[in-house]
Design a protein around this motif. Structure first.
Motif, mmCIF file in Angstrom:
data_model
loop_
_atom_site.group_PDB
_atom_site.id
_atom_site.type_symbol
_atom_site.label_atom_id
_atom_site.label_comp_id
_atom_site.label_asym_id
_atom_site.label_seq_id
_atom_site.Cartn_x
_atom_site.Cartn_y
_atom_site.Cartn_z
ATOM 1 N N LEU A 19 5.128 56.160 7.331
ATOM 2 C CA LEU A 19 3.805 56.448 7.884
ATOM 3 C C LEU A 19 3.336 57.756 7.276
ATOM 4 O O LEU A 19 3.892 58.817 7.544
ATOM 5 C CB LEU A 19 3.850 56.556 9.412
ATOM 6 N N VAL B 129 0.579 52.868 6.617
ATOM 7 C CA VAL B 129 1.960 52.374 6.635
ATOM 8 C C VAL B 129 2.257 51.860 5.227
ATOM 9 O O VAL B 129 1.526 51.021 4.700
ATOM 10 C CB VAL B 129 2.143 51.245 7.666
ATOM 11 N N ARG C 106 7.497 47.915 13.779
ATOM 12 C CA ARG C 106 7.616 46.457 13.918
ATOM 13 C C ARG C 106 8.885 45.996 13.184
ATOM 14 O O ARG C 106 9.032 46.173 11.984
ATOM 15 C CB ARG C 106 6.402 45.761 13.318
ATOM 16 N N GLU D 267 3.458 51.458 16.664
ATOM 17 C CA GLU D 267 3.881 50.075 16.879
ATOM 18 C C GLU D 267 3.932 49.321 15.560
ATOM 19 O O GLU D 267 4.844 48.529 15.313
ATOM 20 C CB GLU D 267 2.934 49.382 17.862
ATOM 21 N N ARG D 268 2.963 49.572 14.699
ATOM 22 C CA ARG D 268 2.962 48.887 13.397
ATOM 23 C C ARG D 268 4.111 49.384 12.529
ATOM 24 O O ARG D 268 4.784 48.591 11.859
ATOM 25 C CB ARG D 268 1.619 49.130 12.690
ATOM 26 N N LEU D 269 4.343 50.694 12.516
ATOM 27 C CA LEU D 269 5.433 51.252 11.727
ATOM 28 C C LEU D 269 6.781 50.697 12.160
ATOM 29 O O LEU D 269 7.645 50.396 11.322
ATOM 30 C CB LEU D 269 5.433 52.773 11.857
ATOM 31 N N SER E 77 -4.831 55.448 18.689
ATOM 32 C CA SER E 77 -4.490 55.309 17.276
ATOM 33 C C SER E 77 -3.024 55.641 17.032
ATOM 34 O O SER E 77 -2.339 54.951 16.259
ATOM 35 C CB SER E 77 -5.382 56.215 16.429
ATOM 36 N N ALA F 275 -0.688 48.614 6.078
ATOM 37 C CA ALA F 275 -1.584 48.810 7.228
ATOM 38 C C ALA F 275 -2.178 50.203 7.093
ATOM 39 O O ALA F 275 -1.624 51.064 6.404
ATOM 40 C CB ALA F 275 -0.837 48.666 8.556
ATOM 41 N N SER G 171 12.487 48.776 15.663
ATOM 42 C CA SER G 171 12.512 49.558 16.899
ATOM 43 C C SER G 171 13.917 49.834 17.415
ATOM 44 O O SER G 171 14.079 50.583 18.379
ATOM 45 C CB SER G 171 11.689 48.867 17.990
ATOM 46 N N ASP H 21 -0.944 52.672 18.287
ATOM 47 C CA ASP H 21 -1.055 51.489 17.428
ATOM 48 C C ASP H 21 -0.316 51.696 16.100
ATOM 49 O O ASP H 21 0.347 50.775 15.592
ATOM 50 C CB ASP H 21 -2.520 51.168 17.159
ATOM 51 N N LEU H 22 -0.431 52.882 15.524
ATOM 52 C CA LEU H 22 0.246 53.150 14.259
ATOM 53 C C LEU H 22 1.766 53.146 14.421
ATOM 54 O O LEU H 22 2.490 52.623 13.558
ATOM 55 C CB LEU H 22 -0.227 54.490 13.692
ATOM 56 N N HIS I 294 -5.278 53.247 8.892
ATOM 57 C CA HIS I 294 -6.305 53.662 9.856
ATOM 58 C C HIS I 294 -7.056 54.837 9.269
ATOM 59 O O HIS I 294 -6.451 55.860 8.924
ATOM 60 C CB HIS I 294 -5.655 54.072 11.180
#
Length: 246
Positions: free
Chosen positions: A139, A241, A34, A30-32, A24, A180, A37, A27-28, A182
């Protein structure tokens, strides 16, 4: 022992200081990150900076800053960053997150389980806003209630905690939109609590009799009883997010 030291011990066997699994967290992040980076990442209430060092290790062009009031946690964060070879891209500040200012905005900001330090969800988002660059993302990790909490649960967490719908509504009222999210599964919630109480107990049992040992065992036992008898069936945790609403 001080609260900071107890917290460090209690979290030593869990990925981060929140009920999220390794997958988790990955994944979080990576989404934040996007499209961000190669930018700047800030963590308000970073502790030992596990989010930051993971992000830096995964993204070689990223730079990061962590803010926390616990000097021991920041020392551990620096040691971890050195071990992973990312220390030159990490800045750490020993100060109250409410007092942090920056001359350059950040592309992404983390505030996971730390809104209480600002006085709640709304004040935390108000403080984050000026630190975020246009097009940036936040986040945010927050507790919420699944169903009606027990009286003990309300005593432990206060009236600020809402249900999930109320939490999202408060975020929208503050001028932000989730892009996004979770919601932590029961397995993640339980793993966090077992690690918290178990790590503290394990540490104490390896110490000779004395005040620190007794304090750790007592704190772990009290926490375990509050969790199992007070809030386990109604406690939830959501990580979102967020971006500014137009």
């Amino acid at each position: 022992m001080e609260r900071h030291e107890i917290s460090r011990i209690a979290h030593r066997d869990h990925p981060i200081a929140a009920p999220l699994s390794d997958d988790s967290v990955r994944d979080l992040l990576e989404r934040l990150l996007r499209g961000r980076s190669d930018g700047r990442l800030l963590d308000l209430g970073c502790g030992e900076a596990p989010w930051l060092v993971r992000a830096l290790a995964a993204h070689p062009a990223l730079r990061a800053v962590g803010v926390d009031t616990d000097p021991g946690a920041l020392r551990t964060a620096l040691e971890t960053a050195r071990r992973l070879g990312v220390e030159r891209r990490l800045g750490l500040h020993h100060r109250d997150a409410r007092e942090f200012t920056a001359s350059e905005p950040f592309d992404a900001v983390l505030c996971v389980g730390a809104a209480y330090a600002f006085g709640g969800l709304g004040p935390a988002l108000d403080a984050i806003g000026p630190l975020l660059a246009p097009g940036g993302a936040v986040l945010l990790g927050e507790s919420y209630w699944e169903g009606e909490p027990t009286e003990l649960a309300r005593e432990l967490f206060g009236e600020e905690v809402r249900d999930l719908a109320g939490t999202v509504a408060a975020i929208r009222e503050a001028g932000w939109l989730p892009v996004a999210g979770h919601t932590s599964a029961r397995a993640e919630l339980d793993a966090y609590e077992w690690a918290w109480t178990g790590s503290l107990t394990d540490w104490a049992l390896d110490r000779p009799p004395g005040p620190d040992r007794e304090q750790a065992l007592r704190t772990a036992a009290e926490h375990r009883e509050e969790w199992l008898g007070g809030y386990r069936d109604g406690f939830g945790f959501v990580t979102l997010v967020l971006r500014r609403s137009p």
